[in-house]
Design an enzyme around this catalytic site. Sequence first.
Site, PDB file in Angstrom:
ATOM      1  N   GLY A   1      41.685 -42.998   2.756  1.00  0.00           N
ATOM      2  CA  GLY A   1      43.113 -42.709   2.860  1.00  0.00           C
ATOM      3  C   GLY A   1      43.852 -43.761   3.671  1.00  0.00           C
ATOM      4  O   GLY A   1      45.076 -43.804   3.678  1.00  0.00           O
TER       5      GLY A   1
ATOM      6  N   GLY B   1      48.392 -43.604   6.340  1.00  0.00           N
ATOM      7  CA  GLY B   1      47.541 -44.739   5.983  1.00  0.00           C
ATOM      8  C   GLY B   1      47.366 -45.761   7.096  1.00  0.00           C
ATOM      9  O   GLY B   1      46.739 -46.798   6.896  1.00  0.00           O
TER      10      GLY B   1
ATOM     11  N   ARG C   1      28.390 -42.834   1.574  1.00  0.00           N
ATOM     12  CA  ARG C   1      28.303 -41.696   2.490  1.00  0.00           C
ATOM     13  C   ARG C   1      27.668 -40.511   1.766  1.00  0.00           C
ATOM     14  O   ARG C   1      27.667 -40.471   0.520  1.00  0.00           O
ATOM     15  CB  ARG C   1      29.713 -41.286   2.936  1.00  0.00           C
TER      16      ARG C   1
ATOM     17  N   ASP D   1      31.219 -36.744   5.380  1.00  0.00           N
ATOM     18  CA  ASP D   1      31.852 -38.012   4.984  1.00  0.00           C
ATOM     19  C   ASP D   1      31.667 -39.080   6.047  1.00  0.00           C
ATOM     20  O   ASP D   1      31.953 -40.251   5.807  1.00  0.00           O
ATOM     21  CB  ASP D   1      33.352 -37.809   4.697  1.00  0.00           C
TER      22      ASP D   1
HETATM   23  P1  AMP Z   1      38.219 -39.634   9.645  1.00  0.00           P
HETATM   24  O1  AMP Z   1      38.461 -38.421  10.445  1.00  0.00           O
HETATM   25  O2  AMP Z   1      38.870 -40.871  10.217  1.00  0.00           O
HETATM   26  O3  AMP Z   1      36.784 -39.839   9.303  1.00  0.00           O
HETATM   27  O4  AMP Z   1      39.014 -39.414   8.264  1.00  0.00           O
HETATM   28  C1  AMP Z   1      38.857 -38.287   7.441  1.00  0.00           C
HETATM   29  C2  AMP Z   1      39.713 -38.458   6.209  1.00  0.00           C
HETATM   30  O5  AMP Z   1      41.103 -38.510   6.559  1.00  0.00           O
HETATM   31  C3  AMP Z   1      39.457 -39.726   5.428  1.00  0.00           C
HETATM   32  O6  AMP Z   1      39.646 -39.434   4.073  1.00  0.00           O
HETATM   33  C4  AMP Z   1      40.525 -40.662   5.932  1.00  0.00           C
HETATM   34  O7  AMP Z   1      40.828 -41.677   5.001  1.00  0.00           O
HETATM   35  C5  AMP Z   1      41.690 -39.712   6.116  1.00  0.00           C
HETATM   36  N1  AMP Z   1      42.652 -40.198   7.115  1.00  0.00           N
HETATM   37  C6  AMP Z   1      42.505 -40.235   8.449  1.00  0.00           C
HETATM   38  N2  AMP Z   1      43.604 -40.718   9.043  1.00  0.00           N
HETATM   39  C7  AMP Z   1      44.482 -41.027   8.061  1.00  0.00           C
HETATM   40  C8  AMP Z   1      45.810 -41.570   8.018  1.00  0.00           C
HETATM   41  N3  AMP Z   1      46.455 -41.926   9.120  1.00  0.00           N
HETATM   42  N4  AMP Z   1      46.376 -41.715   6.808  1.00  0.00           N
HETATM   43  C9  AMP Z   1      45.750 -41.371   5.673  1.00  0.00           C
HETATM   44  N5  AMP Z   1      44.519 -40.851   5.645  1.00  0.00           N
HETATM   45  C10 AMP Z   1      43.882 -40.679   6.822  1.00  0.00           C
HETATM   46 MG    MG Z   2      35.576 -40.847   8.321  1.00  0.00          MG
END
Ligand code: AMP
Ligand code: MG
Length: 494
Positions: free
Chosen positions: A93, A127, A184, A253
């Site tokens: 994301g 993003g 993953r 993930d």
């Molecule tokens: P994470 O907790 O960083 O492992 O992310 C979990 C999910 O949320 C993944 O699909 C990331 O791409 C998405 N994600 C986290 N932060 C953002 C953000 N600021 N914008 C878009 N997607 C995000």
């Molecule tokens: Mg992650």
Amino acid sequence: MSLNEISFAFDNTYARELDGFYTPWQGAIAPNPKIVVFNTTLAQELGLNAEALNTPAGAAILAGSAAPDGATPLAQAYAGHQFGHFSPQLGDGRALLLGEIIDQNGNRRDLQLKGSGRTPFSRGGDGKAVLGPILREYLMGEAMHALGIPTTRALAAVTTGEQIERDGPKPGAVLARVASSHLRVGTFQFFAARGEFVRVKQLADYAIARHYPELANQDDRYLAFLSKVVKAQAALIGSWMHMGFVHGVMNTDNMTISGETIDYGPCAFVDSYDPLAVFSSIDRNGRYAFGNQPGIAQWNLARLAETLVPIVDPSDRENAIKLVTTEVGAAMEIYETMWLAGTRKKIGLASDEAGDTELIKTMFAMMERQDIDFTLFFRHLAGSQETVNAKLLALFSNPKEMENWLQQWRVRLGRDGQNPKQRSVAMNRINPLYIPRNHMVEAALQAAEDLGDMAPFTKLLTVLSDPFVQQKGLDKYTTPAPDEFGSYQTFCGT
Ligand code: AMP
Ligand code: MG
């Protein structure tokens, strides 16, 4: 320095071979990209022209603003269990896989940008990423690498010149990270959840070719693949437990097929030994507490196993379930055997005796009861083989209990064969003196984010790059947080 001096010898198998597993995408335009940390050693290991890359033109590439020749930027699809609840669509994301590079050792490495803007997987998110969490991932990953723990690496951190809203405006940033792959458990779950088992099989074959090529021609390769991932994860979690590392968000993930640590968000190292230690603000029930990590890893591996059932034995589902259940069921024993072997080494034993388990159990019970600093206990043990090291003594409020344990330990050392000097050297090679202490990490990130002062970060990064060799003038990097630091809370890196 012109763009064409910055060449990457990309060879993008994921883009080429896994059509349908990603969306081709471009990074957002960063108004004013600037490199704030650059990993010259890693750039060289990747065969990149470090001098050319560590420039304004390189900054634009590393921020995702400009795609270099041969790049096929893409956002990968994946799903995942987050805190036990399944999300069928997560995906990159806020990240882009720029491409794959064969490094100087002949190993294939992903180059990924994190924080490079919205993608079709962004859901409600912007993003983006901000400097504090990007630097945290940089620092923790590099510290883990220096500790000998398999991990993704950081090539560069770049500020974008944008202000991003997160509880007030923060400097936007992108991390260029390197991984042996970004496959993953959640990548498998994405296709399994849609019933697309042809794709699960394609993904498994790709993962085998990339990480476990020795299995490629085996008839039972998908079961053997599961077994390899079980072992890689058991070894990884064992190394976390040996260093006091709490990942904090072990969602499926965030668990790799390669056995590398990935996605440093609300992670931290424990000061005092505590199996219940939790730092993440969102982990209210302690699902991902320090002592729960092996069990959670096994739970995650069971989720991987489920995705493989239809391809392990397509003609007999019951048999496939039996086979994968056996593999996952063995995970805890494999982990415990690895953990015990590593813990023996931490306390200086080169031989095995049945009674060691009891000796080790008593030691951890004592450490837990007396809130003993995990890192310093092991570090000062080497110097306590004959008489107790004053620094070890100082960790205990009830030194009598420790003296009793040391007596038992010394009796055991007497049967172990090595001489004390050899043993000291061996112990200090695996028991670090310098770990990312929470208060030091916070101070470094705050100086960078609030004041634009990178000096504390750069210094901390240097100290952590050589964690086993004591150096003059670095005492402040060895001590646990002072009382006024309070209990430590970390936040997901958004
Ligand atoms: P994470 O907790 O960083 O492992 O992310 C979990 C999910 O949320 C993944 O699909 C990331 O791409 C998405 N994600 C986290 N932060 C953002 C953000 N600021 N914008 C878009 N997607 C995000
Ligand atoms: Mg992650």
